[in-house]
Design a protein around this motif. Sequence first.
Motif, mmCIF file in Angstrom:
data_model
loop_
_atom_site.group_PDB
_atom_site.id
_atom_site.type_symbol
_atom_site.label_atom_id
_atom_site.label_comp_id
_atom_site.label_asym_id
_atom_site.label_seq_id
_atom_site.Cartn_x
_atom_site.Cartn_y
_atom_site.Cartn_z
ATOM 1 N N ILE A 15 -21.957 -19.919 -84.031
ATOM 2 C CA ILE A 15 -20.638 -19.045 -84.628
ATOM 3 C C ILE A 15 -19.500 -19.148 -83.666
ATOM 4 N N LYS A 16 -19.923 -18.624 -82.218
ATOM 5 C CA LYS A 16 -18.938 -18.595 -81.131
ATOM 6 C C LYS A 16 -18.204 -19.731 -80.764
ATOM 7 N N GLU A 17 -19.284 -20.830 -80.873
ATOM 8 C CA GLU A 17 -18.825 -22.227 -80.501
ATOM 9 C C GLU A 17 -17.731 -22.718 -81.708
ATOM 10 N N TYR A 18 -18.126 -22.507 -82.723
ATOM 11 C CA TYR A 18 -17.141 -22.916 -83.984
ATOM 12 C C TYR A 18 -15.750 -22.406 -83.767
ATOM 13 N N VAL A 19 -15.760 -20.755 -83.738
ATOM 14 C CA VAL A 19 -14.478 -20.397 -83.555
ATOM 15 C C VAL A 19 -13.627 -20.722 -82.237
ATOM 16 N N TRP A 20 -14.648 -21.013 -81.122
ATOM 17 C CA TRP A 20 -13.852 -21.550 -79.899
ATOM 18 C C TRP A 20 -13.105 -22.931 -80.148
ATOM 19 N N MET A 21 -14.010 -23.648 -80.952
ATOM 20 C CA MET A 21 -13.521 -24.870 -81.224
ATOM 21 C C MET A 21 -12.250 -24.983 -82.090
ATOM 22 N N ILE A 22 -12.122 -23.811 -83.052
ATOM 23 C CA ILE A 22 -10.872 -23.817 -83.966
ATOM 24 C C ILE A 22 -9.781 -23.349 -82.899
ATOM 25 N N GLY A 23 -9.848 -22.407 -82.155
ATOM 26 C CA GLY A 23 -8.880 -21.778 -81.146
ATOM 27 C C GLY A 23 -8.551 -22.717 -80.120
ATOM 28 N N THR A 24 -9.359 -23.510 -79.680
ATOM 29 C CA THR A 24 -9.110 -24.761 -78.931
ATOM 30 C C THR A 24 -8.098 -25.892 -79.448
#
Length: 607
Positions: free
Chosen positions: A108-117
């Motif tokens: 979940i954290k990696e997915y949110v970070w991907m969207i943010g990036t």
Amino acid sequence: MLKLKNISKVISNNIDKSRLRAIIHMFLKVPVRFGALKKDQYCILKDVSLSVDYNDKVLILSISPKELSVLSRLMCRLTYPTAGKMNITGSTRRIAVDKLGNTPLMTIKEYVWMIGTIFTNDYSRLNQQLSAVLEDCGFKDQEQVKLSNCENAIIRDLTFYTCVSLDADVFIFDNMFTTGTGALREKSDAKVQEIFRTKTTVALTCSPETLPPCAFSKAIVIHDGKICYEGDAQTAIRGFNLLREFLSVEGNDNNGVPVSFQSLFDGNPVQHSTNTIEPIEHVAPMPPKAHELLQKIADSGQPIIVGPFLSEVSFELLYWIPFLRAIQKRYRIAPNRLVAVSRFGADGWYKDFCSEYVDVLDFYSSQEFKEKQEKRIETVGGIKQFTITDFEYEIIRNTAQKYDLDAYQYISPALMYNLFRPSWKNIVPLDTMFQLLEYGSFPQPRTNKAPFLPDEYIAFRFDFNPFFPDTEETRNFIKNILSAVAEWCTVVVLNAHDSPEFYAEIKRELKEKLFLCQNLGDNRESYTIQTHIISHAKTFIGSWISESFIAPFCHTKTIGLLDKTIGNYPSHLETSRYLFKSLPENSFVLLKISDAVPEQIMRICKK
């Protein structure tokens, strides 16, 4: 900030060709030239010009979700026009609920970070912003959970909330203005309202009633790929509702819309006109290869086995049967040539256009069928019939042997599934699928195996599923609805065998006001008995899935309930509305649990 001039966009039903053109444009940085439209192509946007200036609030309305989706992607530079020019300055953000390149092993954290990036303009505050997103969504303690363990609704909520939490110059809302439940829903609504109040915003929607409060600076209505109105928002909404109402009337198609759309937006009554607007080239009603196959089958003069249908009953009712009915009508196939093959006593659903019906349980015991079905699902990786398996061929051979057929044709559900997949995935407009569906009601079945029924009753069925999960909240909701309805009328519960203890507990409270059908499982007469019960009921109330689709086809007043949004499957909702548009007003009502109270349901029942 954003200007489109004389934009036209050609899209194709052939996914591989569309992807190839996009890749060519992406890597070679040159436009892909199109000549005359080919059979698998159609023009979805034609000569569209619009502009969005700083702090504008622009509303764009269309009957077709696909038109809006393509336009929103153009404005965000996620696709490119076939013709015309685009001038876009600043960052544009498309707010939708698509899965953005996630993999099952991503956390979940990696997915949110991907969207943010992907979306942020300010990396200095990224860590703080994304931590706040996880905290707001309630996933701070679960940030290492894999996406493979998350429901689609969770990924959707994360995508939406992350997109509205990061800044952009222009926010583009594509048919989605809120998501989530409870506290997250309130936070999402607050973010969206803040964006509409303070940011440059474009709202694209097929349903203006879902819009958040906003003083739009202008509005645009698009129909059949062209802008038919640009001006005041209230006038646009009024005219759009008139257009939607006009097109919902049977017999009024695109060619029946008046040449002058201005009559719609002046508030004048819509008059059917023999004059037509310039037609836009559409995809043929039946793709060429499918048409060639079906024409060959129709011209053979041989008996035709249609089926076997072995996947979800909701797909059988909403798509397969209307598809077969349309084929029978379009290719003028005599009913006495058609042999329908299904399971669990679905013969009453095919009677009006197939002279013969074969049940899979005529060849196998319930246990044998269950084992073979499980093996089929394991082989193809799912219940849907995109390919024809050995088990299906075996059923076809058994059917031919039963009728001593030396020569015969067959139409498999795989044809329908592969034809409709682009519409379900929102690659082509739903209208292209609707052209291949023909509505027809079910005759009242006759069976001596139905349980004894009272003279007047309400039919009731709630299936726990992703849209109606088995939670304490939903169980309490069921109890409250049953108690309220039972005070007015006897209730017959169709699927009491699924949760016998739960319904037995309610039975003790309501006593003689509740009839429980305990033996309607997967047996040879299951669907026949359920159709019999539903067709004789005053009203049907249930979760909007599976057997619940039987009720409108029986012209039984239907109240369907959802706990969660239809999410990734809006086509099913739109298909049901399309098929049942000819039903009397208030005979087909869909409600969310959050919006439904027993008093409201009782009012609908008593109308």
